[in-house]
Write a protein that holds these residues in place. Structure first.
Motif, PDB file in Angstrom:
ATOM      1  N   THR A   1      34.569  20.312   8.406  1.00  8.42           N
ATOM      2  CA  THR A   1      34.424  21.556   9.051  1.00  8.42           C
ATOM      3  C   THR A   1      33.410  22.664   8.485  1.00  8.42           C
ATOM      4  OG1 THR A   1      36.586  21.364  10.166  1.00  8.42           O
ATOM      5  CG2 THR A   1      35.194  23.302  10.641  1.00  8.42           C
TER       6      THR A   1
ATOM      7  N   ALA B   1      32.495  26.647  18.174  1.00 12.20           N
ATOM      8  CA  ALA B   1      32.366  27.005  17.426  1.00 12.20           C
ATOM      9  C   ALA B   1      30.893  27.420  16.752  1.00 12.20           C
ATOM     10  CB  ALA B   1      32.436  25.833  16.414  1.00 12.20           C
TER      11      ALA B   1
ATOM     12  N   ARG C   1      34.002  15.993  18.481  1.00  9.57           N
ATOM     13  CA  ARG C   1      34.798  16.965  18.139  1.00  9.57           C
ATOM     14  C   ARG C   1      35.531  17.144  19.702  1.00  9.57           C
ATOM     15  NH1 ARG C   1      35.435  19.803  13.165  1.00  9.57           N
ATOM     16  NH2 ARG C   1      33.893  18.634  11.840  1.00  9.57           N
TER      17      ARG C   1
ATOM     18  N   TRP D   1      29.881  21.131   8.150  1.00 10.83           N
ATOM     19  CA  TRP D   1      29.537  20.638   9.670  1.00 10.83           C
ATOM     20  C   TRP D   1      28.878  22.105   9.976  1.00 10.83           C
ATOM     21  CZ3 TRP D   1      32.739  22.741  14.552  1.00 10.83           C
ATOM     22  CH2 TRP D   1      31.158  22.521  15.711  1.00 10.83           C
TER      23      TRP D   1
ATOM     24  N   GLU E   1      36.349  22.689  20.488  1.00 10.74           N
ATOM     25  CA  GLU E   1      35.483  23.002  19.179  1.00 10.74           C
ATOM     26  C   GLU E   1      34.262  23.255  19.228  1.00 10.74           C
ATOM     27  OE1 GLU E   1      37.064  20.922  15.570  1.00 10.74           O
ATOM     28  OE2 GLU E   1      37.106  19.702  17.072  1.00 10.74           O
TER      29      GLU E   1
ATOM     30  N   SER F   1      28.084  16.114  15.311  1.00  9.55           N
ATOM     31  CA  SER F   1      29.687  16.742  16.226  1.00  9.55           C
ATOM     32  C   SER F   1      30.550  15.587  16.592  1.00  9.55           C
ATOM     33  CB  SER F   1      28.713  17.359  17.171  1.00  9.55           C
ATOM     34  OG  SER F   1      28.777  18.805  16.790  1.00  9.55           O
TER      35      SER F   1
END
Length: 491
Positions: free
Chosen positions: A83, A344, A336, A86, A340, A333
């Motif tokens: 995370t 985000a 995901r 990312w 989410e 991504s």
């Protein structure tokens, strides 16, 4: 020669012709670009306001709806990156250079030339920060979230090419493989090119200004051209090493340096003033978000022009960046969920951006409004370094900022060459080096041409023009997403 090989060569030749136009007839290029820019601002400003607000509303709805549980990939796919990594990668690609360039200068510019009311007042200082939050907050990231969601869904769930044309598949079917899809992808390529060139231009100009402050290096176009040339070599090399090496490491380095600079600035500056100002102005921003996001002033020509020069320019810039930023975000991504992803991409970067501008912008306002220093009289490029001069360890802050601007500059460039490579290689997750190299050269040449003929105004003009046709494609993406998600839950 298949469609996508042909797409690459057609796009490259269009880019070469554009560069040639700027080299041979620079004044004509600048005149045409400015005329088109003014026409788009006058005739379609209202359209930009409406669709950007729409993207934000749709993004929030999707995240909260039953569609949020859909995974961007197969059911057993897991995220490729942690995370933290990312977030660092999507943030570096999205707003990096702009935070350093506009961090002090935009709120102060709005303070001295406010969206409405008297300049150089407490009210204009507050409004300066609130409208800066608008330009870099929920609305901007809502655009990236919607388009990135579409690209990731069709790439990883439906196994379609990672191209903008693929997001229209629910509406056009197999016709996306024909002339219509071809035109969509060409528009996306050049929106990306023009959108990224402004980041390269402001990065080069601010590095030049910082070097002038520290070392007395003259501020001029040849110096900026040299800076762009050096960074082009570096970002092409970084892009050649792929996401898991060059871009990943640079993105993490950017995040570390940005955190170091932020907290150093926060504790060396008027800390209490900055935090109190951020708290009050952020609250006003959230409270007035709908009206600010749809604001025009048709009865007051000066205030209406302000909206076009600032807000509409930003919406056009961010729309033109969507094939670049959203493709890159989508690429990193996989695995995901929709909820989410959207949450985000919209909320986390908005909090970071508004906090950044709240701290840096309020410091500039403090030294101008409270201390009586002429921060607003400095150029956009030098306002940051002028504020540093008022703080302890100003040399340290300036050096960290220059390094960070440079690494953000390189990261934006290598991310863009990677995305342009994907867009012209049938959405390949690992486009050939020759393709990325070619786009790195063309992108740098276009940035240099536009800077040389019209400066930052020339870069802004290209961005505003390229954003208009792309905005209609994005509306199709939104409609297609709802159609696809509804079908997904029925199956």
């Amino acid at each position: 020669m298949n469609k996508f090989t042909n797409l690459f060569w057609v796009a490259i030749w269009i880019g070469i012709v554009f560069v040639g136009w700027g080299v041979i007839f620079p004044e004509n290029l600048n005149e045409v670009m400015m005329t088109l820019r003014n026409s788009v601002l006058d005739q379609f400003g209202w359209f930009y306001q409406l669709i950007v607000s729409l993207f934000f509303i749709v993004g929030i709805f999707i995240a909260m709806s039953k569609y949020g549980k859909i995974k961007l990939g197969d059911d057993d796919d897991t995220p490729e990156y942690s995370t933290a990594t990312w977030f660092a990668m999507l943030f570096s690609a999205g707003m990096g250079v702009g935070l350093l360039f506009w961090g002090v200068s935009e709120p102060v510019a709005h303070y001295s030339n406010p969206p409405f009311g008297e300049p150089n007042t407490i009210k204009s200082a507050n409004k300066g920060l609130e409208y800066t939050y608008l330009h870099w907050g929920f609305h901007a990231w809502g655009i990236y979230a919607i388009v990135g969601l579409g690209l990731a869904y069709y790439k990883f769930k439906k196994k379609l090419p990672g191209m903008m044309s693929a997001t229209l598949y629910p509406l056009l079917g197999s016709r996306v493989n024909g002339p219509i899809g071809y035109v969509v992808d060409i528009i996306s390529v050049f929106a990306t090119l023009f959108g990224v060139t402004i980041a390269l231009g402001i990065g080069a100009s601010q590095i030049n200004s910082g070097l002038n402050y520290l070392m007395g290096i003259p501020v001029n176009f040849p110096t900026q051209l040299g800076i762009m040339g050096i960074t082009a070599i570096l970002f092409i090399y970084s892009a050649s090493s792929g996401l898991s090496k060059g871009i990943k490491y640079l993105s993490n380095a950017n995040l570390i340096l940005a955190v170091l600079l932020f907290f150093s600035f926060l504790f060396l500056g008027p800390t209490q003033f900055m935090l109190e100002t951020f708290t009050s102005t952020f609250g006003s921003y959230v409270q007035n978000l709908p009206s600010m996001g749809l604001r025009f002033a048709p009865f007051t020509e000066e205030d209406n022009q302000w909206v076009k020069d600032w807000t509409i320019f930003y919406w056009a810039w961010f729309i033109s960046w969507t094939p670049f930023v959203s493709t890159f975000i989508a690429r990193v991504s996989k695995g995901r969920t929709v909820r989410e992803f959207v949450t985000a991409v919209i909320i986390a970067p908005t909090i970071v951006c508004t906090l950044w501008f709240g701290v840096f912008g309020s410091a500039g306002l403090y030294f101008d409004l409270v201390q009586g220093m002429d921060v607003s009289g400095k150029s956009l490029e030098t306002a940051l370094f002028y504020v540093y001069d008022q703080l302890p360890l100003s040399g340290f802050l300036s050096i960290i900022s220059l390094i960070l601007i440079f690494t953000f500059f390189v990261t934006s460039g290598d991310s863009a060459t990677f995305v342009l490579g994907m867009q012209t290689s049938n959405g390949s997750l690992n486009p050939p080096f020759f393709v990325k190299f070619s786009w790195g050269i063309i992108m740098t040449a276009i940035a240099a041409i536009l800077m040389g003929t019209g400066g930052l105004d020339g870069l802004q003009a290209a961005t505003i023009i390229s954003g208009l046709p792309l905005s209609f494609i994005l509306l199709g993406t939104v409609v297609g997403l709802f159609k696809s998600f509804s079908q997904e839950l029925r199956d």
